[in-house]
Design an enzyme around this catalytic site. Structure first.
Site: not given
Ligand code: PGA
Length: 252
Positions: A11, A13, A97, A99, A169, A175, A214
């Site tokens: 992903n 982003k 997601h 976000e 998640e 992140g 992460s």
């Molecule tokens: P990250 O993001 O690996 O940077 O923690 C995962 C995601 O949001 O799908």
């Protein structure tokens, strides 16, 4: 043990530029050539889908989008429909997601509508679920996950999960560099599978449940070893070809 093929999905982003996207996809493509046990998918920003799609056409790497409209077409400025995604050979689309849920206020039922709209065009939704830190700290993780799942089960029907992927998640791990331990993740993955099994055992056993939050080159293997973890949804570490390749190879 049901035969679930692992999926490792990148992903990206809202990162990079056309140039960096191209060099990243070339690096991943070369590094993977004939050398992976997992299905691999890349979800670039919408605007790079046509370009990335061209790079992937002679590979087994799948293409995915990060979001999709819940509507079919019409006067919806700035939105992208499922049909448009299929024009560029997308196989997957991420829906729900955290976000999108938290920064763009997408409700559980809106997420369910997106899930349904994507499937209507033959796309495979990657449905993200996960709890906030305060929800984990107040022991409501399972309630939150159950609510997020149940809305989609109610609206789409359990049979829709035969053509879907779920990503667990935990929001506090995205992140932040703070990964759920393999045991913490496994516990929730098992909960998700059991929740689906209440409706249909076969679908529950067949669905791939990815972990995201992460995942890094040095923790992927431990996570992927857990019984109900069928791969990962990778954010930050998917922006570095070598790290992403190490994660793909962590699948045995
Ligand atoms: P990250 O993001 O690996 O940077 O923690 C995962 C995601 O949001 O799908």
């Amino acid at each position: 043990m049901p035969d679930r093929q692992y999926l490792v999905a990148a992903n990206w982003k809202m990162n990079g530029s056309l140039e960096s996207a191209k060099s990243l996809v070339i690096g991943i493509k070369q590094g993977l050539a004939g050398n992976n046990n997992a299905e691999v998918a890349i979800c670039p920003p919408f605007i790079y889908l046509p370009e990335i799609s061209g790079f992937l056409s002679d590979t087994s790497i799948s293409l995915g989008a990060q979001n999709v409209s819940h509507l079919e077409n019409g006067a919806y400025t700035g939105e992208i429909s499922s049909v448009m995604l299929t024009d560029f050979a997308c196989r997957y689309v991420i829906v729900g997601h955290s976000e999108r849920r938290n920064l763009y206020h997408e409700s559980d039922s809106r997420v369910a509508e997106k899930f349904i709209a994507a499937q209507a065009q033959g796309l495979i939704p990657i449905l993200c679920v996960g709890e906030l830190l305060e929800e984990r700290e107040t022991n409501t993780t399972e309630d939150v996950i159950a609510r997020q799942l149940d809305v989609v089960i109610d609206k789409a029907g359990i049979s829709a999960f035969a053509n879907a992927v779920i990503a667990y998640e935990p929001v506090w791990a995205i992140g932040t560099g703070k990964t759920a331990t393999p045991e913490q993740a496994q516990e929730v993955h098992e909960f998700i599978r059991l929740r689906l099994a209440r409706h249909d055992n076969e679908i529950a056993n067949g669905i791939r449940i990815l972990y995201g939050g992460s995942v890094k080159a040095d923790n992927a293997e431990q996570l992927f070893k857990m019984a109900d973890i069928d791969g990962g949804l990778i954010g930050g570490a998917s922006l570095i070809a070598d790290d992403f390749l190490t994660i793909c190879r962590a699948v045995r």
